[in-house]
Design a protein around this motif. Sequence first.
Motif, mmCIF file in Angstrom:
data_model
loop_
_atom_site.group_PDB
_atom_site.id
_atom_site.type_symbol
_atom_site.label_atom_id
_atom_site.label_comp_id
_atom_site.label_asym_id
_atom_site.label_seq_id
_atom_site.Cartn_x
_atom_site.Cartn_y
_atom_site.Cartn_z
ATOM 1 N N ASN A 83 12.068 11.508 -21.529
ATOM 2 C CA ASN A 83 11.582 12.785 -20.985
ATOM 3 C C ASN A 83 12.489 13.940 -21.398
ATOM 4 O OD1 ASN A 83 9.425 11.542 -19.764
ATOM 5 N ND2 ASN A 83 10.441 11.349 -17.779
ATOM 6 N N ARG A 86 12.086 14.618 -25.207
ATOM 7 C CA ARG A 86 10.856 15.375 -25.489
ATOM 8 C C ARG A 86 11.006 16.837 -25.086
ATOM 9 N NH1 ARG A 86 6.918 10.714 -23.271
ATOM 10 N NH2 ARG A 86 6.840 9.486 -25.169
ATOM 11 N N SER A 89 13.268 18.568 -27.611
ATOM 12 C CA SER A 89 12.668 18.722 -28.940
ATOM 13 C C SER A 89 11.631 19.847 -28.973
ATOM 14 C CB SER A 89 12.051 17.409 -29.413
ATOM 15 O OG SER A 89 10.947 17.076 -28.613
ATOM 16 N N LYS A 90 11.115 20.232 -27.810
ATOM 17 C CA LYS A 90 10.140 21.329 -27.758
ATOM 18 C C LYS A 90 10.804 22.683 -27.614
ATOM 19 C CE LYS A 90 6.425 18.520 -25.964
ATOM 20 N NZ LYS A 90 5.568 18.208 -24.838
#
Length: 194
Positions: A83, A86, A89-90
């Motif tokens: 989590n 992710r 990475s955004k």
Amino acid sequence: MEEDHTGKQEYSEKESKQLFEAEFMPHLGALYNFAFKLTYDEDDSKDLVQDTFMKAYRFINSFQRGTNAKAWLFRILKNSFINDYRKKSKQPAKVDYQEVEGFYNSKDTDKPATTTDLRVDMVKNMIGDEITNALNSLDVDFRTVIILCDLEGFTYEEMSKILDVPIGTVRSRIHRARNLLKERLSTYAAKMGY
């Protein structure tokens, strides 16, 4: 201790603390090792383990006494890592403009860049380690199954519960991960005489 209709346990405050100490704390070292193998950063590993223990205590009523506490904790840690991965990475890359401005305004800009960050030095020391590099180059799903299976010794069934995927998927990922490692280490293995 009472069990409700959803299968959750209702532990008293005293039972929760005893359960936490007896079932969860013995796995602190293994969790830290797993976190470090995922993040390769000491501070991030400590944060991940702390987050895992906080979630474990908060949701302790979901834990069934007598089941595999280590696998339960590894699952929480793995989910937290993914989590967080992710989420990061955004996010766009961050730049400290004061640091950049200071660098370009200093008289030492012609000198080669040096750092006192020990993490950078640690990574530099790992560059010669072919196996570590090959493992790091794997996608996080493949790296995770190699760590859980070959380094931590979990069974396929335990890994299936930790990763929340069918056993067939676990077997497939291990097979593909080992083949990728074999491919990436073939030159190194030949140099070493294997």
